[in-house]
Every structure is written in structure tokens, then in C-alpha cells.
Motif scaffolding. Structure first.
Motif, PDB file in Angstrom:
ATOM      1  N   GLU A  26       0.818  -1.248   0.035  1.00  0.00           N
ATOM      2  CA  GLU A  26       0.063  -0.087  -0.146  1.00  0.00           C
ATOM      3  C   GLU A  26       0.809   1.217   0.015  1.00  0.00           C
ATOM      4  N   ARG A  27       1.893   1.275   0.808  1.00  0.00           N
ATOM      5  CA  ARG A  27       2.867   2.341   0.890  1.00  0.00           C
ATOM      6  C   ARG A  27       3.973   2.304  -0.083  1.00  0.00           C
ATOM      7  N   GLY A  28       3.837   1.331  -1.364  1.00  0.00           N
ATOM      8  CA  GLY A  28       4.918   1.601  -2.421  1.00  0.00           C
ATOM      9  C   GLY A  28       5.976   0.828  -2.129  1.00  0.00           C
ATOM     10  N   PHE A  29       6.432   0.100  -1.285  1.00  0.00           N
ATOM     11  CA  PHE A  29       7.447  -0.775  -1.051  1.00  0.00           C
ATOM     12  C   PHE A  29       7.176  -2.001  -1.648  1.00  0.00           C
ATOM     13  N   VAL A  30       8.256  -2.663  -1.984  1.00  0.00           N
ATOM     14  CA  VAL A  30       8.199  -4.335  -2.663  1.00  0.00           C
ATOM     15  C   VAL A  30       8.591  -4.911  -1.564  1.00  0.00           C
ATOM     16  N   PRO A  31       7.637  -5.829  -1.174  1.00  0.00           N
ATOM     17  CA  PRO A  31       7.896  -7.020  -0.097  1.00  0.00           C
ATOM     18  C   PRO A  31       8.628  -8.177  -0.797  1.00  0.00           C
ATOM     19  N   VAL A  32       9.733  -8.680  -0.102  1.00  0.00           N
ATOM     20  CA  VAL A  32      10.182 -10.007  -0.493  1.00  0.00           C
ATOM     21  C   VAL A  32       9.751 -10.704   0.388  1.00  0.00           C
ATOM     22  N   LEU A  33       9.069 -11.809  -0.023  1.00  0.00           N
ATOM     23  CA  LEU A  33       8.278 -12.731   0.940  1.00  0.00           C
ATOM     24  C   LEU A  33       9.360 -13.736   1.290  1.00  0.00           C
ATOM     25  N   SER A  34       9.453 -14.421   2.658  1.00  0.00           N
ATOM     26  CA  SER A  34      10.185 -15.165   3.030  1.00  0.00           C
ATOM     27  C   SER A  34       9.482 -16.105   4.449  1.00  0.00           C
ATOM     28  N   GLY A  35       9.947 -17.096   4.632  1.00  0.00           N
ATOM     29  CA  GLY A  35       9.724 -17.997   5.876  1.00  0.00           C
ATOM     30  C   GLY A  35      10.092 -19.497   5.548  1.00  0.00           C
ATOM     31  N   ARG A  36       9.894 -20.069   6.361  1.00  0.00           N
ATOM     32  CA  ARG A  36      10.250 -21.622   5.995  1.00  0.00           C
ATOM     33  C   ARG A  36       9.630 -22.529   5.284  1.00  0.00           C
ATOM     34  N   ASP A  37       8.206 -22.054   4.975  1.00  0.00           N
ATOM     35  CA  ASP A  37       7.135 -23.054   4.161  1.00  0.00           C
ATOM     36  C   ASP A  37       6.968 -22.350   2.888  1.00  0.00           C
ATOM     37  N   ALA A  38       7.845 -23.090   1.537  1.00  0.00           N
ATOM     38  CA  ALA A  38       7.905 -22.443   0.151  1.00  0.00           C
ATOM     39  C   ALA A  38       6.689 -22.469  -0.298  1.00  0.00           C
ATOM     40  N   ASP A  39       5.817 -23.649  -0.132  1.00  0.00           N
ATOM     41  CA  ASP A  39       4.455 -23.733  -0.719  1.00  0.00           C
ATOM     42  C   ASP A  39       3.399 -22.713  -0.111  1.00  0.00           C
ATOM     43  N   ARG A  40       3.398 -22.187   1.188  1.00  0.00           N
ATOM     44  CA  ARG A  40       2.591 -21.388   1.521  1.00  0.00           C
ATOM     45  C   ARG A  40       3.303 -19.774   1.031  1.00  0.00           C
ATOM     46  N   LEU A  41       4.380 -19.582   0.939  1.00  0.00           N
ATOM     47  CA  LEU A  41       4.997 -18.481   0.343  1.00  0.00           C
ATOM     48  C   LEU A  41       4.605 -18.245  -1.193  1.00  0.00           C
TER      49      LEU A  41
END
Length: 342
Positions: A26-41
Motif C-alpha cells: 500500500e505504501r509503495g514498498f516491494v515486499p520480499v516474501l520469506s519464511g520456512r514453508d515454500a508452498d505457503r509463500l
């Protein structure tokens, strides 16, 4: 700020993580999605061009790959007793600021104890508890202090309509109880004390329209770490509405359910922060909806201010120490309604 700047979100697919990802976008940033579960990402990224970078806290190289090219990282993955230190280490290696949303008292205390010197030496910022618990209360207490350099005591009373905990909240609570051997914790005489005393039920007079309401006294939250980290207040106490305390204690209380298009629950809150010096009291109040959802603008506003140089120090710092508290709180509109009394 935004403008395409990449911010890594560890624990992006969790309940709070999803709110943080949405707020960043919403604020114009680009999230890099991370976490342990690749399928949920991958499921979270479906239909977008967001970068998916699976990582695990027991694999430092995967965390380094996650943070490559990111300007900052927001850690939303609890229990933070397990995740905070590895992600902070990765942020220090990458030379980028770290923000988390930890409500765990001991995990936040560990962050201050173990990383203050290293973060300061690196000239970077580590911001623990940048969330509803720990961050918002610290900002309110700091704003209420105004020009005072010390106070005798601070109280943060949480007037929640209820508290449907997420799976992450329950897991973090279990870790904290284990670390404390089932004891309760409070902040008195300038230090954390562990005890087995029964918690009292008190009547707290919240500002209108809530008014007098029963609370569990010394239902201690992360504010007892963040507030004393920079304010000269030897007695810091937090209190919880009895309805919310019962909800979080009950094993069958369901997780929060979305009731609007933004995914927020119907939960409402009033946070009443009072500081006392002698016979004089000052107060700051915040009202809003959904404690998990409001954590997102808190964390993202913190990242924005760090990246634009609107900070007061380096190293490990709580929200009230790092930012201009009244200005920060005003920037949270329309997510919260703010009142300052003196």
C-alpha cells in the motif's frame, strides 16, 4: 517513501505477516516474501510478481539470500525466542536495519542484552517489539511523558473487547511460560521480577466512552522491556481487560476471523497510558481496531522512518527512544485515534 524499495518480510504468510505485506505494498514498498514453508509463500505470492525466498533460521545462508538486495527486514515469525537472533545476525551481515513484532518479554530483553553493542558499532538499527504490544505502549508512554525526564510510575491499561489469539500468539506464549517455569513477571524497582503471586483484579477508569472496567492487574506485556529501556521510570505495569485475559487463557478460544475487506477482525481496543510524577499525572490514549492488523502500520512506519533518517539513535532501540513519539503516533491515522492529556 516506498518507491519500489525492497523490504524482506520473514514469516510473510503468517497472520500478522500478511497484514505487513499488504501495508508495505500500500505504501509503495516491494515486499520480499520469506519464511520456512515454500508452498505457503508461493500461495501468498500467487497473482503477483513478488519475489519468494524460502529461508530457515537454522540455515544462515538461506537468510543471507533472503536479505540480498533488501533495504530492511521485518521479522513477523514467532516464537521470537527462536527467530529473532538468527534474523538479526543476518541483518547485521547484510548491513540493513531490522524490525520485529515480538511480544515475548524475554525475547525482547535478549535482543537488548545481546545486540546493543554490535548494532551500534555497525551504525545500524535493531527495533524489537515494533507492534501493538511493546511498541504502541512505549510510544504512548513516551508521548505522555512530554518534557519530563523521569516519572515515578507508568501504567498501560489494555481495554480490549476480546482477544482471539493466533496460532503464533499461542506458540509464543507457550515458549514464554516454559522459560519462566510457569511464573509471572513484572517490572518493579527498576528490574524484572519473576513471581508466583496471584494477579489481582482491579477496576481501571478508562477514558469515555469506555469508562470504568475490570482489568487483570500486572498482566505483564512487552512494554515492561521497551519503556524502561530508555525512560527513567522504576515501576512499569500493564493491565488487561478481564474479557481479553479470559479469552487468551481459554484453550478453545478461536483464532481471529476477518469481518471486513481488509481482513481485520471485529475486535476493538483502547490503550490508556498513564505516567505519574508525585501527585501529577499525564495520559495518552489510542483507540482502534484489531491488534494484529494495527501492528502492520506500526512496523512499516518504523521502517519508513529508519530508511529516511528520521531517527534519534543507532543500535538496539525501542520505538519511543528511536522516533519522535507524538509525530509517529499522529502518522498512524487513520489506523488509530489518538488523544494526549497533560
Amino acid at each position: 517513501m516506498g518507491s519500489g524499495i525492497r523490504v524482506a518480510v520473514f514469516g510473510a504468510y503468517g497472520h500478522t505477516g500478511r497484514f505487513v505485506v499488504a501495508e508495505l505494498r500500500e505504501r509503495g514498498f516491494v515486499p520480499v516474501l520469506s519464511g520456512r514453508d515454500a508452498d505457503r509463500l508461493k500461495a501468498l505470492a500467487h497473482g503477483t510478481d513478488l519475489d519468494v525466498r524460502p529461508a530457515s533460521v537454522d540455515d544462515p545462508a538461506s537468510l543471507d539470500r533472503t536479505l540480498a538486495g533488501a533495504a530492511a527486514v521485518i521479522n513477523c515469525a514467532g516464537p521470537f525466542a527462536a527467530t529473532a537472533a538468527p534474523v538479526i545476525e543476518a541483518a547485521l551481515r547484510a548491513g540493513i536495519p531490522y524490525v520485529d513484532v515480538a511480544a515475548e518479554i524475554e525475547a525482547n530483553a535478549d535482543t537488548f542484552a545481546h545486540f546493543a553493542g554490535r548494532a551500534r558499532a555497525a551504525g545500524t538499527v535493531v527495533v524489537p517489539a515494533m507492534a501493538f504490544y511493546g511498541g504502541l505502549g512505549d510510544l504512548l508512554v513516551t508521548a505522555a511523558m512530554g518534557d519530563w525526564t523521569a516519572a515515578d510510575e507508568a501504567h498501560v491499561a489494555y481495554g480490549l473487547s476480546g482477544w482471539h489469539p493466533t496460532a503464533g500468539t499461542r506458540a509464543a506464549g507457550a515458549v514464554s511460560r516454559q522459560r519462566r517455569d510457569g511464573r509471572s513477571v513484572r517490572y518493579r524497582n527498576g528490574r524484572l521480577e519473576y513471581h508466583r503471586d496471584d494477579l489481582p483484579t482491579l477496576e481501571w477508569t478508562f477514558p469515555d466512552p469506555m469508562g470504568p472496567r475490570a482489568v487483570v492487574g500486572e498482566f505483564t506485556m512487552a512494554d515492561v522491556v521497551t519503556v524502561p529501556s530508555h525512560l527513567d521510570i522504576p515501576d512499569v505495569r500493564t493491565h488487561m481487560a478481564v474479557e481479553a485475559a479470559r479469552d487468551i487463557a481459554a484453550p478453545d478460544t478461536p483464532a481471529p476471523a476477518a469481518t471486513d475487506e481488509h481482513g481485520r477482525s471485529g475486535q476493538t481496543f483502547l490503550v490508556d497510558a498513564v505516567v505519574r510524577s508525585g501527585a501529577v499525572e499525564r495520559r495518552a490514549v489510542a483507540r482502534g481496531r484489531d491488534i494484529y492488523a494495527v501492528t502492520a502500520p506500526l512496523a512499516v512506519e518504523a521502517v519508513d522512518r529508519v530508511l529516511t533518517g528520521r531517527t534519534r539513535t543507532t543500535g538496539v532501540a525501542s520505538a519511543g527512544a528511536l522516533f519522535d513519539a507524538p509525530d509517529f503516533l499522529r502518522a498512524l491515522s487513520p489506523h488509530i485515534e489518538l488523544e494526549l492529556f497533560s
